[in-house]
Design an enzyme around this catalytic site. Structure first.
Site, PDB file in Angstrom:
ATOM      1  N   CYS A 131       4.314   6.087  34.649  1.00 43.01           N
ATOM      2  CA  CYS A 131       2.844   6.519  35.442  1.00 43.01           C
ATOM      3  C   CYS A 131       2.469   5.329  34.087  1.00 43.01           C
ATOM      4  O   CYS A 131       1.021   5.160  35.070  1.00 43.01           O
ATOM      5  CB  CYS A 131       2.745   8.105  35.549  1.00 43.01           C
ATOM      6  SG  CYS A 131       3.700   8.649  34.594  1.00 43.01           S
ATOM      7  N   SER A 175       3.221   5.006  23.662  1.00 41.94           N
ATOM      8  CA  SER A 175       2.777   5.513  24.467  1.00 41.94           C
ATOM      9  C   SER A 175       1.760   6.831  24.666  1.00 41.94           C
ATOM     10  O   SER A 175       0.929   6.603  23.436  1.00 41.94           O
ATOM     11  CB  SER A 175       4.271   7.076  24.325  1.00 41.94           C
ATOM     12  OG  SER A 175       5.023   5.909  24.386  1.00 41.94           O
ATOM     13  N   GLU A 230       6.651  11.413  22.990  1.00 42.69           N
ATOM     14  CA  GLU A 230       6.765  12.172  23.645  1.00 42.69           C
ATOM     15  C   GLU A 230       8.680  11.133  24.290  1.00 42.69           C
ATOM     16  O   GLU A 230       8.934  10.529  24.063  1.00 42.69           O
ATOM     17  CB  GLU A 230       6.065  11.831  25.402  1.00 42.69           C
ATOM     18  CG  GLU A 230       5.902  10.020  25.610  1.00 42.69           C
ATOM     19  CD  GLU A 230       6.781   9.524  26.319  1.00 42.69           C
ATOM     20  OE1 GLU A 230       7.309  10.238  27.217  1.00 42.69           O
ATOM     21  OE2 GLU A 230       5.928   8.405  27.102  1.00 42.69           O
ATOM     22  N   GLN A 272      13.277   6.688  29.936  1.00 38.37           N
ATOM     23  CA  GLN A 272      12.939   5.507  31.289  1.00 38.37           C
ATOM     24  C   GLN A 272      13.830   4.335  30.623  1.00 38.37           C
ATOM     25  O   GLN A 272      13.506   3.418  31.730  1.00 38.37           O
ATOM     26  CB  GLN A 272      11.388   6.132  31.870  1.00 38.37           C
ATOM     27  CG  GLN A 272      10.822   7.495  32.209  1.00 38.37           C
ATOM     28  CD  GLN A 272       9.372   7.071  31.632  1.00 38.37           C
ATOM     29  OE1 GLN A 272       9.099   6.698  30.938  1.00 38.37           O
ATOM     30  NE2 GLN A 272       9.258   7.756  32.461  1.00 38.37           N
ATOM     31  N   GLY A 277       0.655  36.721  37.627  1.00 37.71           N
ATOM     32  CA  GLY A 277      -0.093  35.349  37.636  1.00 37.71           C
ATOM     33  C   GLY A 277       1.439  34.106  38.591  1.00 37.71           C
ATOM     34  O   GLY A 277       2.306  34.621  38.361  1.00 37.71           O
ATOM     35  N   ALA A 278       0.746  34.223  39.730  1.00 39.02           N
ATOM     36  CA  ALA A 278       2.353  33.441  40.546  1.00 39.02           C
ATOM     37  C   ALA A 278       1.275  31.340  41.165  1.00 39.02           C
ATOM     38  O   ALA A 278       1.208  30.886  41.703  1.00 39.02           O
ATOM     39  CB  ALA A 278       2.143  33.422  41.619  1.00 39.02           C
TER      40      ALA A 278
END
Lengths: 274, 438
Positions: free
Chosen positions: B60, B119, B124, B130, B199-200
């Protein structure tokens, strides 16, 4: 042999000091490679200290546990050895700094107060004596380590609570691990100290003709051991944990140290070989 | 010595690509290459430009094509034009969006990419996986050569050293991960902990997923709308409870993540005081991700309760990002060291080729002579005779090899030695044919 032993006994605190400085440098620094090697920096120290104890034995011609200062020296060695073993199997290898500081203080006191001329005493030639002192010192070491981990628990707990996430937070093991280590150490300490005291009573029977000599050190250490034992039982029953358990461990250790310092100034104890 | 000081433009590797440094997400989206496209590119370009090796990295944040081969590098601009035609976009020919890096600089770039120095979030962990995937795809299609293989192998060493010798990859750089790290600092092994999610929504779910990855022993979800709690519980393999039962369940909970859209405190100090006592002051960690806050800040004063809200977690993330940046010089040094290693390896290639050819030539002569003369020896002496011939050959070769190795540090002398060895011994096939004729 005696001059060599005397020289080594003076150099040993200096070596400890170097170990403290190196450990502190690595603890406060940001070098991952060195951090993982921290326990192994303690290893030569353990070796040199072990040699020192042996030399003392040859120099004084007795089992090298004949005096209070020898017992203190063994205590210092036992503390760093136990921490070394604990950290070998632990993900975090940074608590050795604190153990080295404690052992440095103990050994410095010991090195500068050694006696080199020891009177013959029937207790010193009894084999139970070595067993008694070794177990007792191991017991004290484990209790010392328990207090050390309790102190680190309180420190880390405070830092996390107040959002102070600096070096202490980064380098110390998790809170739960510190608690478990402290509790396990005190269990080991109570067991080995109990066995050491028992060996002492057995030796007293053989040498002095009674299991229960009227001696301040014997009385106080029995009381302390009993206090620790009861404390553990109560903590288990009432499920004490966390910060208060840590404070209890440190308080127990404080009483232990205070009592033993007081005993040093009491003349009328048969433990007073020198 | 830095790799830039050495003229290594001869290293036959180049990279063409776009990344988050040169293009925004709208452009990068257009440049992404799926598996099928990557396969097509590798097969077609290798035929068109006679590449020795090629592999494609498309994530990405970047799309890069690594090519190996003198012709491919010579026609790199044509490759860019071909890529644009393939994608039906104008990206790779746009000099403001695309970079072309050749030689040792391409190696340097690759090492920085694989070790996450290039990055968007330094350190990261996803990029290494990748790159590994991209290389394996190319390797499977037999599109990698010794230059790319060596670059990849060195790259993995760089990544490993950056990870183990620096703090570049340490410390959470997202709020959710910071919460996980704090939880680990309190509880150690999270596999024995119970989590309560209040919370959802997306925020709660994202945070919970980080904990689920750590294999927490139990996850309980509650929400004003019970149906949403149940749906999320199914997704996370947890259990749903009604919001009214929150205070009861807190006794059994070690970690609470709260991320509702309410405007009142859900958890007050008096509730947590009771809970803390019932838990015998066993630690409980509250993560309040809601704005406005769900948890009364005074709760943090209770013994055994650790409370962190969004601001506190973001502070941790900021601090960690700064610490990672502080590790950059150390990491760059590791990269630089390995670029020099690659260059050193590259420079040994002519010498290695010559030594291989020389050894082969001597072995051929030995075998020929041994076959020709072995009938002069009784059978019982054959093994010794062969051993003698091999030993002689090694002794004769030894000085040639040592001399070549000694001059490896001096390219001019090395070339002179290689040329001299080539003059004395017919090492290639055409020389051998001439030798036979003569």
């Amino acid at each position: 042999m005696k001059p060599i032993s005397q020289i080594v006994s003076i150099i040993l605190p200096a070596i400890y000091l170097i170990a403290v400085i190196v450990n502190a440098y690595i603890f406060l620094g940001r070098n991952k490679k060195l951090e993982n090697k921290l326990p192994f920096i303690v290893l030569p120290l353990i070796g040199i200290h072990g040699i020192h104890i042996l030399l003392r034995g040859f120099a004084t011609n007795t089992i090298p546990l004949a005096t209070k200062m020898d017992a203190l020296s063994l205590l210092a060695l036992a503390i760093i050895s136990l921490i070394f073993i604990i950290e070998l199997y632990s993900e975090n290898k940074t608590t050795s700094l604190f153990a080295v500081i404690l052992s440095f203080i103990i050994q410095t006191i010991s090195s500068f107060a050694y006696s080199w001329e020891l009177a013959d005493h029937p207790l010193l030639v009894n084999p139970w004596y070595a067993i008694h002192v070794t177990l007792t010192v191991l017991g004290y070491s484990a209790i010392s380590i328990s207090a050390l981990y309790a102190l680190l628990y309180i420190l880390l707990n405070h830092h996390i609570k107040h959002h102070r996430l600096g070096r202490i937070y980064d380098k110390l093991p998790p809170l739960r691990n510190l608690e478990v280590l402290s509790i396990r150490s005190v269990h080991i300490g109570v067991i080995t100290l109990g066995l050491g005291i028992l060996a002492g009573h057995l030796q007293a029977k053989e040498v002095l003709g009674t299991y229960w000599p009227i001696d301040p050190k014997v009385i106080y250490n029995n009381i302390i051991w009993f206090g620790y034992f009861i404390g553990l039982v109560i903590a288990q029953v009432f499920k004490w944990r966390g910060r208060w358990m840590a404070y209890l461990a440190m308080m127990g250790f404080g009483i232990l140290i205070f009592t033993n310092i007081m005993i040093i100034f009491i003349e009328s104890t048969f433990h007073q070989f020198q | 010595m830095k790799s830039k000081d050495i003229n290594t433009e001869n290293i036959p590797i180049a990279v063409v690509g776009i990344s988050h440094h040169t293009a925004d997400v709208a452009i990068r989206e257009k440049a992404v290459l799926n598996d099928k496209q990557q396969k097509t590119i590798m097969n077609r370009l290798s035929k068109l430009y006679r590449t020795r090796g090629i592999f494609v990295l498309s994530t990405c944040n970047r799309t890069e094509i690594y090519v190996c081969g003198r012709k491919a590098i010579k026609y790199i601009e044509d490759i860019c034009a071909w890529l644009d035609e393939f994608k039906k976009e104008t990206i790779f020919t746009n000099k403001e969006l695309t970079y072309i890096i050749k030689g040792s600089e391409a190696i340097h770039h690759f090492f920085r990419v694989i070790s996450s120095l290039d990055s968007q979030i330094i350190g990261e962990p996803q990029i290494t996986g990748q790159v590994k995937e991209a290389y394996e795809k190319a390797h499977h299609l037999e599109q990698t050569d010794i230059f790319i293989n060596k670059m990849y192998n060195f790259g993995m060493q760089v990544e490993k050293q950056v990870r183990s010798k620096t703090y570049l990859t340490d410390g959470a750089v997202s709020v959710s991960f910071a919460a996980v790290e704090l939880a680990r600092k309190i509880f150690g092994d999270l596999r024995k902990t119970t989590i309560l999610l209040i919370g959802a929504g997306d925020t709660a779910e994202l945070a919970a997923q980080h904990f689920v990855k750590r294999r927490v022993s139990r996850i309980i979800i509650t929400n004003r709308t019970f149906r949403n709690a149940r749906q999320l519980a199914e997704k996370l393999n947890g259990e749903a409870i009604a919001l009214e039962k929150v205070t009861q369940i807190l006794e059994e909970t070690d970690i609470v993540i709260s991320a509702t859209s309410g405007d009142k405190y859900l958890l007050e100090k008096r509730d947590l005081e009771i809970v803390a006592k019932k838990r015998d002051f066993k630690p409980i960690f509250l993560i309040d991700l809601a704005i406005p806050r769900d948890v009364d800040p005074e709760v943090g004063e209770i013994d055994g309760v650790f409370l962190y809200n969004l601001d506190a977690l973001e502070d941790i993330v900021r601090k960690n990002i700064q610490q990672r940046k502080a590790e950059l010089p150390k990491a760059e040094k590791i990269v630089e060291g390995h670029v020099l290693n690659y260059i050193k390896w590259y420079k040994t290639l002519p010498m290695v080729k010559t030594i291989t050819q020389l050894s082969k030539y001597f072995e051929e002569i030995r075998e020929q002579e041994f076959e020709r003369l072995k009938n002069r020896f009784p059978d019982s002496y054959l093994a010794d005779a062969e051993y003698l011939s091999k030993s002689l050959m090694k002794k004769l070769l030894h000085h040639h090899i040592m001399t070549l190795r000694r001059t490896n540090g001096d390219p001019l002398r090395l070339k002179q030695h290689i040329d001299l060895v080539g003059e004395i011994y017919p090492l290639n096939d055409s020389q051998k044919k001439n030798d036979k004729k003569n």
